[in-house]
Design a protein around this motif. Structure first.
Motif, short mmCIF file in Angstrom:
data_model
loop_
_atom_site.label_atom_id
_atom_site.label_comp_id
_atom_site.label_asym_id
_atom_site.label_seq_id
_atom_site.Cartn_x
_atom_site.Cartn_y
_atom_site.Cartn_z
N TYR A 1 -38.18 10.87 -47.02
CA TYR A 1 -38.71 9.69 -47.71
C TYR A 1 -39.24 10.00 -49.09
CZ TYR A 1 -38.42 8.45 -42.86
OH TYR A 1 -37.97 8.26 -41.59
N LEU A 2 -39.69 11.20 -49.27
CA LEU A 2 -40.22 11.59 -50.57
C LEU A 2 -39.84 13.05 -50.76
CD1 LEU A 2 -41.82 10.94 -53.10
CD2 LEU A 2 -43.93 11.40 -51.87
N ARG B 1 -40.25 15.07 -53.36
CA ARG B 1 -40.94 15.99 -54.26
C ARG B 1 -42.43 15.69 -54.35
NH1 ARG B 1 -37.32 12.55 -56.35
NH2 ARG B 1 -35.60 13.91 -56.78
N VAL C 1 -45.71 14.64 -55.91
CA VAL C 1 -46.01 13.65 -56.94
C VAL C 1 -47.41 13.83 -57.50
CG1 VAL C 1 -44.37 11.92 -56.14
CG2 VAL C 1 -46.67 11.94 -55.19
N MET D 1 -52.83 7.13 -58.54
CA MET D 1 -51.38 7.05 -58.74
C MET D 1 -50.55 7.65 -57.60
SD MET D 1 -52.61 8.10 -62.27
CE MET D 1 -51.41 9.32 -62.77
N ILE E 1 -47.96 5.56 -54.84
CA ILE E 1 -46.57 5.92 -54.49
C ILE E 1 -46.47 6.02 -52.96
CG2 ILE E 1 -44.83 7.73 -54.62
CD1 ILE E 1 -45.13 7.01 -57.34
N ILE F 1 -44.25 3.88 -50.20
CA ILE F 1 -43.19 4.50 -49.41
C ILE F 1 -43.47 4.42 -47.91
CG2 ILE F 1 -42.08 6.72 -48.88
CD1 ILE F 1 -42.20 7.38 -51.83
N ALA G 1 -36.05 11.94 -61.80
CA ALA G 1 -37.45 12.27 -61.49
C ALA G 1 -37.88 13.29 -62.52
CB ALA G 1 -37.57 12.84 -60.09
N ARG H 1 -40.36 15.50 -64.17
CA ARG H 1 -41.68 16.07 -63.93
C ARG H 1 -42.24 16.67 -65.20
NH1 ARG H 1 -45.00 18.10 -60.00
NH2 ARG H 1 -45.73 20.23 -60.23
N TYR I 1 -47.22 17.79 -67.89
CA TYR I 1 -46.60 17.08 -66.80
C TYR I 1 -46.65 15.58 -66.96
CZ TYR I 1 -46.38 21.50 -64.40
OH TYR I 1 -46.09 22.79 -64.07
N ALA J 1 -47.57 10.74 -62.15
CA ALA J 1 -47.09 10.81 -60.77
C ALA J 1 -46.00 9.78 -60.49
CB ALA J 1 -48.26 10.58 -59.83
N LEU K 1 -42.42 10.80 -60.99
CA LEU K 1 -41.90 11.74 -60.01
C LEU K 1 -41.51 11.01 -58.75
CD1 LEU K 1 -44.59 14.48 -60.43
CD2 LEU K 1 -42.35 14.32 -61.44
N GLY K 2 -42.28 10.00 -58.43
CA GLY K 2 -42.03 9.30 -57.17
C GLY K 2 -40.99 8.20 -57.31
N LEU K 3 -40.56 7.95 -58.54
CA LEU K 3 -39.73 6.77 -58.79
C LEU K 3 -38.46 6.67 -57.93
CD1 LEU K 3 -40.49 4.47 -60.56
CD2 LEU K 3 -39.13 5.44 -62.41
N PRO K 4 -37.63 7.72 -57.86
CA PRO K 4 -36.41 7.55 -57.06
C PRO K 4 -36.72 7.22 -55.60
CG PRO K 4 -36.36 9.63 -58.30
CD PRO K 4 -37.70 9.04 -58.51
N ASP K 5 -37.64 7.96 -55.02
CA ASP K 5 -37.93 7.75 -53.60
C ASP K 5 -38.62 6.42 -53.37
OD1 ASP K 5 -36.96 10.21 -52.36
OD2 ASP K 5 -38.48 11.15 -53.62
N ASP L 1 -30.40 10.74 -58.51
CA ASP L 1 -31.62 11.27 -59.11
C ASP L 1 -31.37 12.68 -59.58
OD1 ASP L 1 -31.45 12.52 -56.73
OD2 ASP L 1 -33.45 12.01 -56.03
N ASP M 1 -33.80 16.18 -60.81
CA ASP M 1 -35.14 16.71 -61.04
C ASP M 1 -35.17 17.42 -62.38
OD1 ASP M 1 -35.26 16.94 -57.74
OD2 ASP M 1 -37.18 16.60 -58.75
#
Ligand code: SF4
Ligand code: SF4
Lengths: 360, 335
Positions: A272-273, A275, A277, A307, A311, A315, B77, B79, B86, B89, B92-96, B110, B112
């Motif tokens: 589901y995730l 990486r 974040v 933030m 996320i 999810i 994503a 990072r 960096y 957040a 980074l979470g956008l695709p999922d 996606d 990385d």
């Protein structure tokens, strides 16, 4: 040089132990209270997360008491936290406090960072003094967490509500005051015994909820209106993977050796995730997946506007592993009555689910 | 031909020419969503929790508008594009996150991007992305070189011609790709010079900022934006205010803000999104600096899903009035 630092749960106890052994001049600000919060809120920019506000409040209170060197977590790649110190320093200066901020980097080479920082604070004490001081601090942290784990269980089933918490408060004090390993061990065993002997409701099989979310609101009861104790009063046992001693052990020591306690959680989150974040968002998703099989429900604690947790919150409903989740957003607006109503409704839901499962 | 959907939101403003070139070189067709509309914003907002920041809601709206129009949606994503600096957040979470909240979306491509992991990892990631189109590594290589060149041209175009991203994209890729024309380039008298700072996806999305640039220009002001500064100017302002950059897009806020506050212009307007984590801190740094210097008027404008146009207009007018008054006073003093 007089050191001050912010609170996060009981983190001041190991630090105090360390400072005392090394003869560091320090001042601990009052534990989090309404004034801390108001100060923090008043001087924080809009839209910030509660950890920023409370730690700012602590730093102001420490400066008021005469601290001139403030310790604050820093680093990079770790969400807003890494930027806290920069802004907090400016706020303190604008308020007229002539303080220096020392950032304790937690993102890379933390272990050396910590050692170097302590060396500096202790006025170049020899390593033969520093290492044992750190060890003793960690031992205290360990003892605290062992007791808390027992309390989490007993709280749910004790006959007279509040007994375990009272003993916990006493234990925290005793541990704080313990001067050597002998006393510390004795105190630890003593209190664990006492707490275990509290009268319990015999046959109840308490509901079990996992507590997940952002580290600060997880470890600082003041910021979450002591949600775990409230659940205990409702007869619910709480469990969490995140404890201060574990976190320190891993993030300062074992992670640098390549060990990762969170690998299991991350793996569970992967579908589901994919990486990290920042913050603890990845863990929140992973823990939902893992706990779905084990517990009756999950409380997701997130600072308002956090933030990574937003996320996670977006999810979490999409995972096929299903478990009731209650997200509690922590900020200064949060009020106890509202939270209690939500907790009660949540407990009802979990009870209903458990009965439904039994009847199947 | 494979159709790749690209949402006209978030990082589109920074990278669109690069992405488009990359996919076209690999023989794909690029489908760009249209400029933001209220329908997009509402549909996007309905999919995510309320506290999600405005730009991400807009992004979801764009993805929704592309659902039936393409075979894949491209959501990188990102990072880190600079060592030890960096991204927020949310990126980074956008695709999922998109996958979770828009389950009907076509498959998401996606990639990385994290330069801290070294060049090899980066190349591998690019190659992996290219493999959706070709097995030929050389072709992927050629496409990425062309893409990189397009990106450099794009940046160069903006800084040398003082263009905003939408203007530069229009120049590079033709007029069909731009938002409705708004820039009245030949305003006769200049009332004042106003800098606006903030993320491109706030400054150039005319729907969510209620045509701010247009309004400023209509009122006879010259508008400066972060893209018009050189990297050196931006970096030195950051060093001065906060030491080293922490966030990827710190330049757009702290860098540009710090620079413009000291450049003797009429005023600086900081645009931020409600619920934006990094901005809550970065804008505060700029605000403090403005208060400390006390030379250039500064105003920050927080955009929300329900920001009323009238509200923006009123605040803008009040701010401009104040600047004009100041200017008149200065002129009188000089005379
Ligand atoms: S993880 Fe959440 S609470 Fe922590 S700094 Fe980031 S936004 Fe704030
Ligand atoms: S930088 Fe701010 S506006 Fe942009 S995605 Fe992150 S939180 Fe949202």
């Amino acid at each position: 040089m007089r050191i001050g630092m912010p609170h996060m749960g009981n983190i001041f106890i190991p630090f105090k132990a360390m400072f005392q052994r090394l003869g560091v001049d320090y001042i601990m600000p009052p534990v989090n209270n309404q004034r801390t919060l108001s100060l923090g809120v008043k001087h924080s920019p809009e839209g910030l997360c509660i950890p920023f506000k409370l730690t700012l409040g602590n730093l102001i209170e420490a400066a008021e008491l005469g601290a001139d060197t403030l310790l604050m977590i820093g680093g990079y790649g770790i969400c807003r936290l890494g930027y806290y110190a920069k802004v907090q320093e400016q706020i303190l200066h604008d308020l007229g406090y002539d303080v220096e901020m020392i950032q304790l980097g937690v993102s890379e080479r933390k272990f050396f960072g910590l050692l170097k920082m302590i060396k500096r604070l202790s006025n170049n004490a020899p390593w033969t003094k520093i290492v044992p001081a750190i060890r003793f601090g960690l031992a205290k942290s360990n003892a605290l967490d062992r007791i808390e784990r027992v309390v989490q269980k007993v709280r749910a089933v004790e006959q007279v509500k509040g007994t375990a918490n009272r003993l916990l408060a006493k234990a925290v004090k005793a541990i704080d005051q313990a001067d050597d390993y002998n006393t510390l061990n004795k105190v630890r065993m003593d209190y664990i015994d006492q707490i275990n002997q509290i009268n319990k409701d015999g046959q109840t099989q308490p509901l079990i909820v996992g507590i997940t979310g952002e580290i600060y609101v997880l470890l600082e009861p003041f910021s979450n209106l002591d949600v775990e104790s409230e659940l205990g009063k409702l007869g619910v046992e709480t469990r969490r993977t995140l404890f201060l001693s574990e976190w320190t052990k891993f993030s300062f020591f074992l992670n640098s050796l390549g060990l990762n306690e969170k690998a299991r959680i991350h793996k569970a989150a992967l579908p589901y995730l994919k990486r990290d974040v920042g913050g603890d968002g990845w863990e929140s998703v992973g823990e939902k997946v893992l706990y779905a099989k084990e517990y009756d429900g999950l409380i997701h604690l997130a600072p308002f506007t956090c933030m990574p947790e937003i996320i996670a919150q977006n999810i979490m409903p999409a995972t096929k592993e299903n478990i009731p989740v209650l997200t509690i957003l922590c900020d200064e607006q949060m009020a106890k009555p509202g939270m209690l109503t939500r907790l009660e409704a949540f407990v009802d839901l979990m009870e209903w689910k458990r009965r439904a499962q039994k009847n199947h | 031909m494979i159709r790749i959907g690209i949402p006209r939101a978030l990082l589109y403003y920074q990278y669109y020419p690069m992405w488009k070139t990359f996919f076209q070189e690999l023989g794909a067709e690029v489908v760009l969503s249209s400029p933001t509309t209220q329908t997009m914003l509402s549909s996007g907002a309905s999919r995510v929790v309320a506290d999600t920041c405005l730009p991400v809601k807009v992004f979801c709206g764009h993805v929704l508008s592309l659902v039936k129009e393409c075979d894949y949606i491209f959501i990188p994503a990102i990072r880190s594009v600079q060592r030890r600096v960096y991204n927020c957040a949310k990126f980074l979470g956008l695709p999922d996150m998109t996958k979770a909240v828009i389950p009907e979306s076509p498959p998401i491509l996606d990639i990385d991007i994290d330069v801290n992991k070294g060049k090899r990892v980066l190349y591998q990631a690019i190659y992996k992305l290219g493999r959706h189109f070709t097995w030929d590594p050389l072709k992927v290589r050629r496409a990425s070189i062309a893409a990189w060149q397009a990106h450099l041209n794009y940046r160069e175009l903006m800084s040398s011609h003082s263009l905003t991203p939408p203007q530069a994209i229009e120049k590079m890729l033709g007029s069909s790709e731009v938002e409705p024309k708004t820039h009245s380039s030949h305003s006769t008298s200049t009332q004042g010079t106003i800098a606006i700072i903030g993320h491109p996806y706030l400054l150039y999305d005319e729907h969510i900022n209620h045509r701010l640039i247009h309004r400023l220009e209509q009122a006879g002001n010259k508008v400066l934006t972060p893209e018009m500064l050189t990297t050196e100017e931006l970096e030195s302002a950051i060093v001065k205010l906060v030491g080293r950059a922490y966030w990827t897009y710190e330049e757009e806020v702290v860098g540009a803000g710090g620079h413009y506050l000291e450049s003797r212009i009429g005023g600086v307007i900081g645009i931020m999104a409600f619920g934006c984590g990094p901005d809550s801190l970065m804008m505060d740094v700029v605000r403090r600096q403005a208060a400390r210097l006390n030379t250039t008027p500064f105003m920050s404008l927080t955009l929300e899903e329900h920001t009323a146009e009238a509200g923006v207009v009123t605040r803008l007018e009040a701010f401009l009035d104040m600047i004009y008054r100041r200017k008149r006073k200065q002129v009188e003093v000089c005379v």
